[in-house]
Design a protein around this motif. Sequence first.
Motif, PDB file in Angstrom:
ATOM      1  N   UNK A  55       0.829  -1.198   0.000  1.00  9.53           N
ATOM      2  CA  UNK A  55       0.000   0.000   0.000  1.00  9.53           C
ATOM      3  C   UNK A  55       0.870   1.257   0.000  1.00  9.53           C
ATOM      4  N   UNK A  56       1.987   1.208   0.719  1.00  7.26           N
ATOM      5  CA  UNK A  56       2.892   2.360   0.763  1.00  7.26           C
ATOM      6  C   UNK A  56       3.488   2.641  -0.610  1.00  7.26           C
ATOM      7  N   UNK A  57       3.885   1.589  -1.324  1.00  3.75           N
ATOM      8  CA  UNK A  57       4.430   1.778  -2.665  1.00  3.75           C
ATOM      9  C   UNK A  57       3.393   2.376  -3.605  1.00  3.75           C
ATOM     10  N   UNK A  58       2.172   1.917  -3.512  1.00  2.00           N
ATOM     11  CA  UNK A  58       1.108   2.451  -4.376  1.00  2.00           C
ATOM     12  C   UNK A  58       0.841   3.924  -4.076  1.00  2.00           C
ATOM     13  N   UNK A  59       0.922   4.289  -2.809  1.00  2.00           N
ATOM     14  CA  UNK A  59       0.728   5.688  -2.439  1.00  2.00           C
ATOM     15  C   UNK A  59       1.842   6.561  -3.005  1.00  2.00           C
ATOM     16  N   UNK A  60       3.084   6.079  -2.946  1.00  2.00           N
ATOM     17  CA  UNK A  60       4.195   6.811  -3.547  1.00  2.00           C
ATOM     18  C   UNK A  60       3.961   6.998  -5.041  1.00  2.00           C
ATOM     19  N   UNK A  61       3.468   5.947  -5.700  1.00  2.94           N
ATOM     20  CA  UNK A  61       3.227   6.008  -7.134  1.00  2.94           C
ATOM     21  C   UNK A  61       2.094   6.977  -7.456  1.00  2.94           C
ATOM     22  N   UNK A 112       6.191  13.799 -17.280  1.00  4.69           N
ATOM     23  CA  UNK A 112       5.664  12.440 -17.450  1.00  4.69           C
ATOM     24  C   UNK A 112       6.762  11.442 -17.789  1.00  4.69           C
ATOM     25  N   UNK A 113       7.787  11.887 -18.510  1.00  8.53           N
ATOM     26  CA  UNK A 113       8.897  10.991 -18.821  1.00  8.53           C
ATOM     27  C   UNK A 113       9.656  10.637 -17.543  1.00  8.53           C
ATOM     28  N   UNK A 114       9.890  11.615 -16.693  1.00 11.24           N
ATOM     29  CA  UNK A 114      10.533  11.330 -15.408  1.00 11.24           C
ATOM     30  C   UNK A 114       9.638  10.432 -14.555  1.00 11.24           C
ATOM     31  N   UNK A 115       8.347  10.690 -14.601  1.00 13.69           N
ATOM     32  CA  UNK A 115       7.424   9.884 -13.819  1.00 13.69           C
ATOM     33  C   UNK A 115       7.428   8.433 -14.280  1.00 13.69           C
ATOM     34  N   UNK A 116       7.589   8.204 -15.575  1.00 16.42           N
ATOM     35  CA  UNK A 116       7.631   6.835 -16.108  1.00 16.42           C
ATOM     36  C   UNK A 116       8.753   6.042 -15.453  1.00 16.42           C
ATOM     37  N   UNK A 117       9.915   6.660 -15.354  1.00 22.06           N
ATOM     38  CA  UNK A 117      11.069   5.996 -14.755  1.00 22.06           C
ATOM     39  C   UNK A 117      10.871   5.830 -13.250  1.00 22.06           C
ATOM     40  N   UNK A 118      10.343   6.860 -12.595  1.00 25.36           N
ATOM     41  CA  UNK A 118      10.192   6.806 -11.145  1.00 25.36           C
ATOM     42  C   UNK A 118       9.100   5.823 -10.721  1.00 25.36           C
ATOM     43  N   UNK A 119       8.036   5.704 -11.499  1.00 22.23           N
ATOM     44  CA  UNK A 119       7.002   4.722 -11.162  1.00 22.23           C
ATOM     45  C   UNK A 119       7.594   3.319 -11.118  1.00 22.23           C
ATOM     46  N   UNK A 120       8.450   3.009 -12.083  1.00 29.25           N
ATOM     47  CA  UNK A 120       9.102   1.701 -12.078  1.00 29.25           C
ATOM     48  C   UNK A 120      10.051   1.569 -10.895  1.00 29.25           C
ATOM     49  N   UNK A 121      10.779   2.635 -10.597  1.00 32.50           N
ATOM     50  CA  UNK A 121      11.722   2.594  -9.466  1.00 32.50           C
ATOM     51  C   UNK A 121      10.991   2.357  -8.150  1.00 32.50           C
ATOM     52  N   UNK A 122       9.798   2.900  -8.006  1.00 30.28           N
ATOM     53  CA  UNK A 122       9.037   2.736  -6.764  1.00 30.28           C
ATOM     54  C   UNK A 122       8.484   1.328  -6.578  1.00 30.28           C
ATOM     55  N   UNK A 123       8.575   0.501  -7.610  1.00 27.73           N
ATOM     56  CA  UNK A 123       8.166  -0.904  -7.435  1.00 27.73           C
ATOM     57  C   UNK A 123       9.247  -1.710  -6.720  1.00 27.73           C
ATOM     58  N   UNK A 124      10.408  -1.099  -6.507  1.00 26.95           N
ATOM     59  CA  UNK A 124      11.519  -1.761  -5.806  1.00 26.95           C
ATOM     60  C   UNK A 124      11.614  -1.198  -4.394  1.00 26.95           C
ATOM     61  N   UNK A 125      11.296  -1.975  -3.382  1.00 24.33           N
ATOM     62  CA  UNK A 125      11.393  -1.467  -2.012  1.00 24.33           C
ATOM     63  C   UNK A 125      12.855  -1.213  -1.636  1.00 24.33           C
ATOM     64  N   UNK A 126      13.086  -0.098  -0.963  1.00 25.65           N
ATOM     65  CA  UNK A 126      14.424   0.236  -0.456  1.00 25.65           C
ATOM     66  C   UNK A 126      15.470   0.350  -1.576  1.00 25.65           C
ATOM     67  N   UNK A 127      15.074   0.898  -2.715  1.00 29.00           N
ATOM     68  CA  UNK A 127      16.054   1.150  -3.774  1.00 29.00           C
ATOM     69  C   UNK A 127      17.071   2.171  -3.282  1.00 29.00           C
ATOM     70  N   UNK A 128      18.382   1.890  -3.441  1.00 28.47           N
ATOM     71  CA  UNK A 128      19.393   2.844  -2.976  1.00 28.47           C
ATOM     72  C   UNK A 128      19.183   4.234  -3.582  1.00 28.47           C
ATOM     73  N   UNK A 129      19.366   5.245  -2.770  1.00 26.84           N
ATOM     74  CA  UNK A 129      19.122   6.622  -3.220  1.00 26.84           C
ATOM     75  C   UNK A 129      20.001   6.989  -4.411  1.00 26.84           C
ATOM     76  N   UNK A 130      21.228   6.474  -4.442  1.00 27.03           N
ATOM     77  CA  UNK A 130      22.123   6.779  -5.555  1.00 27.03           C
ATOM     78  C   UNK A 130      21.530   6.303  -6.872  1.00 27.03           C
TER      79      UNK A 130
END
Length: 294
Positions: free
Chosen positions: A135-141, A185-203
């Motif tokens: 649920x937290x990941x979906x909220x971020x998305x 929207x292009x940045x959002x496309x990449x970030x939506x995918x990144x948010x599917x990974x829990x605890x992705x390193x900030x770098x």
Amino acid sequence: MKALSFALQDYQTRIESVLDRVLPSPEILPMRLHEAMRYSVLNGGKRMRPLLVYATGGALGVAPEVLDMPAAAIELVHVYSLIHDDLPAMDDDVLRRGKPTCHRAYDEATAILAGDALQALAFQLITQAHEHLSAEQRLYMLQQLSFAAGSRGMVGGQAIDLASVGKTLTELELEQMHIHKTGALIRSSVLLAAYTVPDLPEKQLNQLDYYAKCLGLAFQVQDDILDIESDTQTLGKTRGADVAAGKPTYPSIIGMSAAKRKLNELYLEAVAALEGLNAPLLLEIAEFTVKRVR
């Protein structure tokens, strides 16, 4: 036209199937509205934004089925924006993706409602994303997509664009407009995918975000170039429409040679941002963006 690899073509096929599945059937009331939605979404477009979702997720080891709903959602928001951009009150265009714009194929009121419905459906799809996502990941998305689509993102960029007709902008002002209108929207496309990974390193998140920022701007610079150098059939939309409407573009502000240099510089920055990441499809999308027409 530079061809996409088989991997990206497979993703294109996949998103077409997903979109067909999530869109309401034209046999469901209100039938004309659902028909207009499907007309605008299906059978057209490069699907760049969904491809970015799948390519980013693939680089991070995410299964395609986890990415289906975010990929579909970003495309629905994109198509809604195209329908509204083409309306007489905005760009007043007659051609989109090689066929009549939605308000020409149907009527203006139906086009407005089709765009509204596609935007609402996009957010619904995020809530229905794969059970793998918390649920937290979906909220971020949801937060990411709503910000990118709103007044501080895509819609804000369109407002700036409309207010800029007939005016001379500085290069920085033009860049700020496109960072909102196209880049968000292009940045959002990449970030939506990144948010599917829990605890992705900030770098890694920052690398992907910078890649997307450079790519989004490169995409717009190339669009400005192609609006002059390409043709209507290849573009799938009216060639020279921006120039005819008095809109500021990179070639009109900094000249064609400088615009092409800027395009190449943005491409190199996007590629450099991915250093250390195993992201061959993201590299391919960047190359495709700058070489869409040879």
